[in-house]
Design a protein around this motif. Structure first.
Motif, short mmCIF file in Angstrom:
data_model
loop_
_atom_site.label_atom_id
_atom_site.label_comp_id
_atom_site.label_asym_id
_atom_site.label_seq_id
_atom_site.Cartn_x
_atom_site.Cartn_y
_atom_site.Cartn_z
N ARG A 55 0.81 -1.21 0.00
CA ARG A 55 0.00 0.00 0.00
C ARG A 55 0.85 1.27 0.00
O ARG A 55 0.44 2.28 -0.54
CB ARG A 55 -0.93 0.02 1.22
CG ARG A 55 -1.99 -1.05 1.22
CD ARG A 55 -3.05 -0.72 0.23
NE ARG A 55 -3.70 0.50 0.63
CZ ARG A 55 -4.97 0.73 0.57
NH1 ARG A 55 -5.77 -0.19 0.12
NH2 ARG A 55 -5.48 1.88 0.95
N GLY A 56 2.02 1.25 0.60
CA GLY A 56 2.84 2.45 0.68
C GLY A 56 3.95 2.48 -0.35
O GLY A 56 4.90 3.25 -0.21
N LYS A 57 3.81 1.68 -1.36
CA LYS A 57 4.87 1.58 -2.36
C LYS A 57 5.09 2.92 -3.06
O LYS A 57 4.14 3.57 -3.46
CB LYS A 57 4.50 0.51 -3.39
CG LYS A 57 5.63 0.06 -4.24
CD LYS A 57 5.24 -1.17 -5.04
CE LYS A 57 6.48 -1.81 -5.60
NZ LYS A 57 6.18 -3.10 -6.18
N GLU A 59 6.28 5.64 -1.66
CA GLU A 59 6.16 6.79 -0.77
C GLU A 59 7.41 6.99 0.09
O GLU A 59 7.42 7.87 0.95
CB GLU A 59 4.93 6.63 0.13
CG GLU A 59 3.63 6.64 -0.65
CD GLU A 59 2.42 6.53 0.25
OE1 GLU A 59 2.50 6.97 1.42
OE2 GLU A 59 1.39 6.02 -0.21
N LEU A 61 8.68 5.38 2.63
CA LEU A 61 8.32 5.37 4.04
C LEU A 61 9.50 5.05 4.94
O LEU A 61 9.60 5.59 6.05
CB LEU A 61 7.18 4.37 4.28
CG LEU A 61 5.87 4.72 3.57
CD1 LEU A 61 4.83 3.63 3.81
CD2 LEU A 61 5.34 6.05 4.03
#
Length: 85
Positions: A55-57, A59, A61
């Motif tokens: 889901r945070g690919k 970004e 993080l």
């Protein structure tokens, strides 16, 4: 005028009061508040961790986390410097 609280059950279209002495008189305005029992629905068997994978690919993080930790360390060092003097 006084606010009265009484426990009652709703059965067969009627309110049945746990304590009959607390039953309101005829013509009394009554506000009814009740709890709705949630209907249990079969949820699809989805692994929550698997559903969130990727889901945070894109970004960055990990970089943001490391930067935040570095800022926390620097802030802690500044707050402790007055104790060393």
């Amino acid at each position: 005028m006084e606010l009265q609280v009484a426990h009652a059950l709703y059965r067969n279209g009627r309110l049945i009061f746990a304590d009959p002495q607390l039953r309101p008189e005829d013509g009394t305005k009554v506000l009814v508040t009740y709890l709705v029992q949630p209907r249990i629905q079969a949820a699809p068997e989805i692994d929550p961790i698997q559903a969130l994978r990727g889901r945070g690919k894109g970004e960055k993080l990990v970089e943001k986390l490391l930067q935040s930790r570095q800022e926390d360390r620097e802030r802690d060092e500044q707050n402790l410097s007055y104790l060393r003097a």
